[in-house]
Design an enzyme around this catalytic site. Structure first.
Site, short mmCIF file in Angstrom:
data_model
loop_
_atom_site.label_atom_id
_atom_site.label_comp_id
_atom_site.label_asym_id
_atom_site.label_seq_id
_atom_site.Cartn_x
_atom_site.Cartn_y
_atom_site.Cartn_z
N GLY A 97 0.97 -1.29 0.17
CA GLY A 97 -0.02 0.14 0.02
C GLY A 97 0.77 1.40 -0.06
O GLY A 97 1.94 1.19 0.42
N GLY A 145 -0.01 -4.90 0.62
CA GLY A 145 -0.98 -4.52 -0.11
C GLY A 145 -0.94 -5.35 -1.32
O GLY A 145 -2.17 -5.86 -1.91
N GLU A 168 5.34 -5.90 8.10
CA GLU A 168 4.79 -4.87 8.68
C GLU A 168 5.09 -4.66 10.31
O GLU A 168 4.92 -3.60 10.59
CB GLU A 168 3.03 -5.01 8.49
CG GLU A 168 2.61 -4.84 7.19
CD GLU A 168 2.53 -6.01 6.37
OE1 GLU A 168 2.35 -5.80 5.24
OE2 GLU A 168 3.08 -7.01 6.76
N ASP A 176 -1.77 -7.27 7.14
CA ASP A 176 -2.99 -7.07 7.43
C ASP A 176 -3.70 -7.74 6.02
O ASP A 176 -2.99 -8.75 5.62
CB ASP A 176 -3.39 -5.63 7.20
CG ASP A 176 -3.06 -4.61 6.20
OD1 ASP A 176 -1.86 -5.06 5.74
OD2 ASP A 176 -3.42 -3.63 6.05
#
Length: 385
Positions: A97, A145, A168, A176
């Site tokens: 992301g 992402g 992360e 995530d």
């Protein structure tokens, strides 16, 4: 008209002309500024190309907002039989992301951090529930992402250039995009190990770990795409047949054993504890070079991230993907409120000094109460499917 007037006129004409040329260039650059994502119907397929090669195809809000409605359209379209997603530029599928933008939005107290995660996770879930076979060509860097827009599809094709990681915990976040769903379902405790350490898997190992469904030599990708697009009204089995046949022809690194294979017993025994402290103790007691290396890595990570990540995976192991994404949305919003995300982005991406000052600074300072706070319902702001 004197000579001077003629010169004046000529110079004015040439400056006008210059202005026109400059304008034309500007206009062209506006038109030729490449779209961030290309969405095309080709042959029997809808093809999504992530098109930001300069930033390794990092996933922006704009891209998510274009992909989601198109995915839904293709899903309903009787002429579209499969969906292919790939990255432009040959270096990355998608390196995650747009973390820096999120960090800036968080500091500016903008609502983007609420909206981005909500829309990203909604897209992840749409990919998982997509009625059409979804083929992700994860050639090159596939992180965070980028994993979210590939792992939930039916087919994931790795190449020798694939680099997979969920790093992360090193930037004050957690793995995530459904990490709480797919990581605990990998063989043994491999997913727990990957989540807590951010360990990188490369090439064929991405397939051996169960992250990719197939492995194809990168030079065979154009042929793979060509054969998929040429199929006539294909079923999922027809698509699997094409992938299978090219998989069999791909010989690269075939005889090398997976990097994690020789350590699998250690990974299973050390990472099967119910607390991060116990995992660290297990690694310390093991004392092998591999265990010592993982200890070093874990000790650099955000203590808060480590604790919420372990719980995320333990809880996620028995939840459905939509339930996991709802839980992860809660975690994402709590991380946006916390200290470590900004600090992680500063240390890794902005100042690049690689020495974040986490707060709390040690595992023992992260209480159960702190961890529980991250998992609290957001009431009417919860992500619902």
């Amino acid at each position: 008209m004197g000579q001077q007037d003629v010169w004046r006129l000529l110079s004015r004409f040439s400056s006008l002309r210059r202005a026109r040329v400059v304008l034309q260039h500007l206009r062209m650059s506006v038109h030729t500024e490449a779209p961030e994502v290309l969405l095309e119907r080709r042959g029997c397929a809808g093809v999504i190309t992530l098109n930001r090669p300069k930033v390794l195809n990092a996933l922006s809000m704009n891209m998510i907002r274009q992909i989601y409605p198109q995915l839904k359209k293709w899903e309903q379209d009787p002429e579209t039989f499969l969906i292919i997603i790939k990255g432009a530029g040959g270096k990355a599928f998608c390196a995650g992301g747009d973390i820096r933008v999120l960090s800036e939005a968080k500091r500016a107290k903008q609502s983007m951090t609420r909206i981005y995660f909500r829309e990203e996770y909604t897209l992840n879930n749409a990919i998982a529930s997509c009625q059409k076979p979804y083929v992700a060509l994860i050639d090159g860097i596939t992180i965070g992402g980028g994993v979210g827009v590939s792992i939930h599809g039916r087919f994931r094709v790795a190449t020798e250039r694939t680099l997979f990681a969920m790093p992360e915990t090193g930037i004050g976040l957690f793995p995530d995009v459904g990490g709480g769903y797919f990581l605990p379902r990998l063989p043994g405790k491999l997913g727990y190990f990957l989540a807590l350490t951010g360990f990188r898997l490369k090439g064929r190992d991405v397939h051996r770990a169960g992250i990719a469904t197939h492995f194809v030599d990168s030079e065979k990708l154009p042929k793979l795409e060509e054969e998929l697009l040429a199929l006539k009204s294909p079923s999922a089995e027809d698509i699997a047949g094409v992938l299978e046949s090219l998989f069999k022809q791909s010989k690269m690194d075939q005889d090398k054993s997976a990097i994690f294979e020789e350590h699998m017993d250690k990974i299973n025994s050390c990472f099967s504890a119910n607390s991060v402290e116990q995992i660290i103790e297990n690694l310390r007691q093991d004392g092998s070079p591999f265990a010592i290396q993982q200890l070093k890595v874990i000790n650099k990570m955000s203590p808060t991230s480590l604790k919420i990540t372990l719980r995320q995976l333990m809880e996620g192991s028995s939840k459905t993907l939509p339930e996991v994404l709802t839980m992860e949305y809660r975690l994402s919003q709590a991380c946006m409120e916390g200290h470590d995300f900004d600090e992680g982005v500063r240390a890794v991406l902005i100042d690049k000094d690689q020495s974040p000052k986490w707060n709390p600074a040690s595992l023992k300072e992260v209480t159960n109460e702190d961890v529980n706070g991250y998992f609290k319902s957001l009431g009417s702001n919860d992500l619902k499917f």
